[in-house]
Design a protein around this motif. Structure first.
Motif, mmCIF file in Angstrom:
data_model
loop_
_atom_site.group_PDB
_atom_site.id
_atom_site.type_symbol
_atom_site.label_atom_id
_atom_site.label_comp_id
_atom_site.label_asym_id
_atom_site.label_seq_id
_atom_site.Cartn_x
_atom_site.Cartn_y
_atom_site.Cartn_z
ATOM 1 N N GLN A 185 0.821 -1.234 0.000
ATOM 2 C CA GLN A 185 0.000 0.000 0.000
ATOM 3 C C GLN A 185 0.843 1.266 0.000
ATOM 4 O O GLN A 185 0.309 2.369 0.018
ATOM 5 C CB GLN A 185 -0.930 -0.005 1.218
ATOM 6 C CG GLN A 185 -2.053 -1.022 1.081
ATOM 7 C CD GLN A 185 -2.797 -1.248 2.392
ATOM 8 O OE1 GLN A 185 -2.280 -1.014 3.482
ATOM 9 N NE2 GLN A 185 -4.020 -1.739 2.285
ATOM 10 N N VAL A 186 2.179 1.099 -0.031
ATOM 11 C CA VAL A 186 3.043 2.288 -0.051
ATOM 12 C C VAL A 186 3.095 2.843 -1.474
ATOM 13 O O VAL A 186 3.560 2.176 -2.395
ATOM 14 C CB VAL A 186 4.466 1.932 0.448
ATOM 15 C CG1 VAL A 186 5.423 3.103 0.236
ATOM 16 C CG2 VAL A 186 4.428 1.548 1.919
ATOM 17 N N THR A 187 2.576 4.076 -1.630
ATOM 18 C CA THR A 187 2.524 4.679 -2.970
ATOM 19 C C THR A 187 3.207 6.040 -3.030
ATOM 20 O O THR A 187 3.496 6.541 -4.108
ATOM 21 C CB THR A 187 1.056 4.884 -3.408
ATOM 22 O OG1 THR A 187 0.389 5.577 -2.336
ATOM 23 C CG2 THR A 187 0.354 3.553 -3.678
ATOM 24 N N ASP A 188 3.404 6.660 -1.868
ATOM 25 C CA ASP A 188 3.965 8.017 -1.864
ATOM 26 C C ASP A 188 4.708 8.271 -0.549
ATOM 27 O O ASP A 188 4.851 7.354 0.276
ATOM 28 C CB ASP A 188 2.844 9.060 -2.053
ATOM 29 C CG ASP A 188 1.736 8.894 -1.010
ATOM 30 O OD1 ASP A 188 1.940 8.182 -0.006
ATOM 31 O OD2 ASP A 188 0.654 9.489 -1.195
ATOM 32 N N GLY A 189 5.142 9.506 -0.349
ATOM 33 C CA GLY A 189 5.918 9.833 0.852
ATOM 34 C C GLY A 189 5.157 9.604 2.147
ATOM 35 O O GLY A 189 5.699 9.068 3.108
ATOM 36 N N LEU A 190 3.870 9.981 2.155
ATOM 37 C CA LEU A 190 3.072 9.844 3.379
ATOM 38 C C LEU A 190 2.902 8.376 3.766
ATOM 39 O O LEU A 190 3.150 7.991 4.922
ATOM 40 C CB LEU A 190 1.704 10.523 3.198
ATOM 41 C CG LEU A 190 0.729 10.367 4.359
ATOM 42 C CD1 LEU A 190 1.249 11.016 5.636
ATOM 43 C CD2 LEU A 190 -0.639 10.955 4.017
ATOM 44 N N THR A 191 2.498 7.546 2.793
ATOM 45 C CA THR A 191 2.328 6.119 3.101
ATOM 46 C C THR A 191 3.690 5.479 3.379
ATOM 47 O O THR A 191 3.797 4.575 4.210
ATOM 48 C CB THR A 191 1.590 5.380 1.961
ATOM 49 O OG1 THR A 191 2.207 5.736 0.716
ATOM 50 C CG2 THR A 191 0.115 5.710 1.930
ATOM 51 N N GLY A 192 4.737 5.968 2.721
ATOM 52 C CA GLY A 192 6.088 5.446 2.948
ATOM 53 C C GLY A 192 6.541 5.732 4.371
ATOM 54 O O GLY A 192 7.062 4.855 5.067
ATOM 55 N N TYR A 193 6.311 6.968 4.835
ATOM 56 C CA TYR A 193 6.703 7.330 6.198
ATOM 57 C C TYR A 193 5.909 6.501 7.213
ATOM 58 O O TYR A 193 6.470 5.951 8.175
ATOM 59 C CB TYR A 193 6.474 8.831 6.445
ATOM 60 C CG TYR A 193 6.813 9.231 7.863
ATOM 61 C CD1 TYR A 193 8.140 9.316 8.284
ATOM 62 C CD2 TYR A 193 5.806 9.471 8.797
ATOM 63 C CE1 TYR A 193 8.458 9.652 9.597
ATOM 64 C CE2 TYR A 193 6.125 9.797 10.110
ATOM 65 C CZ TYR A 193 7.443 9.887 10.503
ATOM 66 O OH TYR A 193 7.764 10.199 11.803
ATOM 67 N N SER A 194 4.617 6.415 6.948
ATOM 68 C CA SER A 194 3.725 5.676 7.828
ATOM 69 C C SER A 194 4.188 4.216 7.967
ATOM 70 O O SER A 194 4.323 3.691 9.075
ATOM 71 C CB SER A 194 2.343 5.759 7.180
ATOM 72 O OG SER A 194 1.331 5.434 8.026
ATOM 73 N N ALA A 195 4.487 3.597 6.823
ATOM 74 C CA ALA A 195 4.952 2.200 6.827
ATOM 75 C C ALA A 195 6.331 2.094 7.480
ATOM 76 O O ALA A 195 6.623 1.124 8.184
ATOM 77 C CB ALA A 195 5.003 1.666 5.407
ATOM 78 N N SER A 196 7.172 3.107 7.288
ATOM 79 C CA SER A 196 8.531 3.037 7.854
ATOM 80 C C SER A 196 8.462 2.950 9.378
ATOM 81 O O SER A 196 9.203 2.206 10.003
ATOM 82 C CB SER A 196 9.378 4.244 7.424
ATOM 83 O OG SER A 196 9.101 5.391 8.203
ATOM 84 N N LYS A 197 7.541 3.697 9.974
ATOM 85 C CA LYS A 197 7.461 3.690 11.431
ATOM 86 C C LYS A 197 6.848 2.375 11.925
ATOM 87 O O LYS A 197 7.300 1.806 12.908
ATOM 88 C CB LYS A 197 6.646 4.897 11.943
ATOM 89 C CG LYS A 197 7.218 6.255 11.601
ATOM 90 C CD LYS A 197 8.702 6.410 11.882
ATOM 91 C CE LYS A 197 9.103 6.545 13.322
ATOM 92 N NZ LYS A 197 10.569 6.787 13.473
ATOM 93 N N LYS A 198 5.834 1.877 11.202
ATOM 94 C CA LYS A 198 5.238 0.608 11.609
ATOM 95 C C LYS A 198 6.251 -0.542 11.497
ATOM 96 O O LYS A 198 6.448 -1.294 12.460
ATOM 97 C CB LYS A 198 4.024 0.290 10.733
ATOM 98 C CG LYS A 198 3.500 -1.104 11.016
ATOM 99 C CD LYS A 198 2.516 -1.580 9.985
ATOM 100 C CE LYS A 198 2.107 -3.014 10.293
ATOM 101 N NZ LYS A 198 0.938 -3.417 9.526
ATOM 102 N N PHE A 199 6.893 -0.669 10.327
ATOM 103 C CA PHE A 199 7.750 -1.841 10.118
ATOM 104 C C PHE A 199 9.042 -1.757 10.945
ATOM 105 O O PHE A 199 9.600 -2.776 11.334
ATOM 106 C CB PHE A 199 8.008 -2.071 8.624
ATOM 107 C CG PHE A 199 6.762 -2.595 7.958
ATOM 108 C CD1 PHE A 199 6.352 -3.907 8.158
ATOM 109 C CD2 PHE A 199 5.951 -1.765 7.194
ATOM 110 C CE1 PHE A 199 5.176 -4.388 7.608
ATOM 111 C CE2 PHE A 199 4.766 -2.229 6.638
ATOM 112 C CZ PHE A 199 4.374 -3.544 6.846
ATOM 113 N N THR A 200 9.499 -0.549 11.231
ATOM 114 C CA THR A 200 10.675 -0.412 12.084
ATOM 115 C C THR A 200 10.335 -0.827 13.514
ATOM 116 O O THR A 200 11.074 -1.572 14.150
ATOM 117 C CB THR A 200 11.188 1.042 12.066
ATOM 118 O OG1 THR A 200 11.257 1.469 10.740
ATOM 119 C CG2 THR A 200 12.540 1.165 12.689
ATOM 120 N N GLU A 201 9.200 -0.340 14.010
ATOM 121 C CA GLU A 201 8.847 -0.701 15.395
ATOM 122 C C GLU A 201 8.540 -2.189 15.512
ATOM 123 O O GLU A 201 8.882 -2.827 16.508
ATOM 124 C CB GLU A 201 7.681 0.156 15.910
ATOM 125 C CG GLU A 201 7.660 0.168 17.434
ATOM 126 C CD GLU A 201 6.367 0.616 18.071
ATOM 127 O OE1 GLU A 201 5.724 1.576 17.574
ATOM 128 O OE2 GLU A 201 5.978 -0.013 19.082
#
Ligand code: NAP
Length: 333
Positions: free
Chosen positions: A155-171
């Motif tokens: 579902q990562v398509t742009d900066g906002l979804t990328g940032y959102s996913a980065s925090k979820k998958f990192t944690e």
């Protein structure tokens, strides 16, 4: 506190990290901060101006072994605070530029602490409300410390979804590591909502603020005939975020927890209204409080973070004080 403990802060020149560094020094800790270049280290050292602050250069957290040398050369470090992560929505390839460096950077921290930081007792990880909820949450649900953003990498398509996913998958990677490895150090995640409030030290360039501080600064920069871009979310002051990072390792009750930091909703109209009422010299348009109420109702869900608030045990700075202090620094310094 007896002997002077040494605390490592990654991304030490960041907006939140500078406040963490400042509060650590105020409490008589020694601080080793990582920055991406010598010149950023020198700039920060001048701002911080303390014999208890030193820096190491880590040009890219995502490069394997990024933190090994820093820990090898500082065997006195007992707590590692990992704040460094890409904080931007402006990218070409969100997986490559945001998600991968965030996840790899954290894995490098975990490996470095395991292999080269045997004396480290606590790792504090700066996560985000983005790891807890989707940017478009189900408003019928009450958000708590147990919630996870349902976003997938597909579902990562742009900066906002990328940032959102980065925090979820990192944690997620962090807690998976804790479960699998049962490391010698304790772990706490700090999950702030949108972070506002003044910069810790003097501002070098008011046109170059970090992403969340710039949401507020964009309102400060408006001209009388400009339109206020409607936007709303949940908020916490940067000084409370820093305080929570210290509580994360000082307070035993914080071990193994996610400290989700929310102090109510904000909107760009509300920010403009607070500025207009308190800074008559600011020639910005008036905030529309009816529109503010409506957008908050439509976009911002409810939350119950009483578990976090009970652990922290301090009152958060209000949105009014946060905006007034930020405007004071922005207009008058
Ligand atoms: P910031 O001012 O942009 O700080 C980010 C820091 O990370 C900077 O020191 C930056 O270095 C460093 N960094 C980024 N990518 C890197 C890389 N590949 N290698 C080495 N260093 C790298 O942002 P911030 O708002 O203080 O954010 C700090 C943390 O809080 C982040 O983990 C962020 O996700 C989290 N957070 C922020 C908010 C918010 O509203 N601000 C809310 C929730 C969570 P350079 O400056 O040299 O690029």
């Amino acid at each position: 506190m007896t002997a002077q403990e040494s605390i490592f802060v990654s991304g030490a020149n960041g907006y939140i990290a500078q406040h963490v560094v400042k509060q650590l020094l105020e409490k008589n800790y020694k601080v080793v901060g990582s920055v991406r270049s010598e010149s950023k280290g020198e700039d920060l050292s001048k701002l911080v101006n303390s014999k208890d602050f030193s820096y190491v250069v880590v040009p890219d957290i995502a490069i394997k072994g990024a933190f090994d040398k820093a820990l090898e050369t500082h065997p006195d470090i007992t707590t590692f605070i990992h704040t460094a992560s890409p904080v931007t929505f402006r990218v070409q390839d969100p997986i490559k530029e945001i998600v991968n460096p965030a996840v790899e950077g954290t894995k490098n921290v975990l490996n470095a602490v395991k292999e080269h930081g045997k004396q480290v007792k606590h790792l504090v990880f700066t996560s985000s409300v983005a790891a807890v909820k989707s940017p478009k949450p189900d408003l019928s649900k009450i958000l708590t410390e147990d919630a996870w953003n349902p976003i997938t990498l597909e579902q990562v398509t742009d900066g906002l979804t990328g940032y959102s996913a980065s925090k979820k998958f990192t944690e997620k990677a962090l807690w998976d590591y804790v479960k699998k490895e049962s490391p010698q150090f304790k772990v706490t995640a700090v999950n702030p909502s949108f972070v506002f409030g003044p910069q810790a030290y003097a501002i070098k360039d008011k046109s170059q603020l970090n992403l969340s501080a710039d949401i507020v600064a964009q309102v400060f920069r408006l001209k009388p005939d400009d339109k206020i871009e409607p936007f709303a979310g949940v908020f916490i002051d940067v000084r409370d975020v820093a305080k929570a990072h210290l509580a994360a390792f000082e307070n035993k009750e914080a071990i193994g927890q996610r400290l989700v930091l929310i102090n109510g909703a904000f909107s760009t109209d509300l920010i403009a209204d607070i500025v207009k009422k308190n800074f008559p010299q600011a020639q910005i348009p008036s905030g529309d409080l009816a529109r503010s109420k409506q957008i908050v109702k439509e976009k911002v869900g409810k939350s119950d973070t009483s578990r976090t608030n009970k652990i922290l045990g301090f009152d958060f700075i209000s949105v009014e004080k946060s905006i007034i202090d930020t405007a004071e620094q922005f207009y008058n310094e």
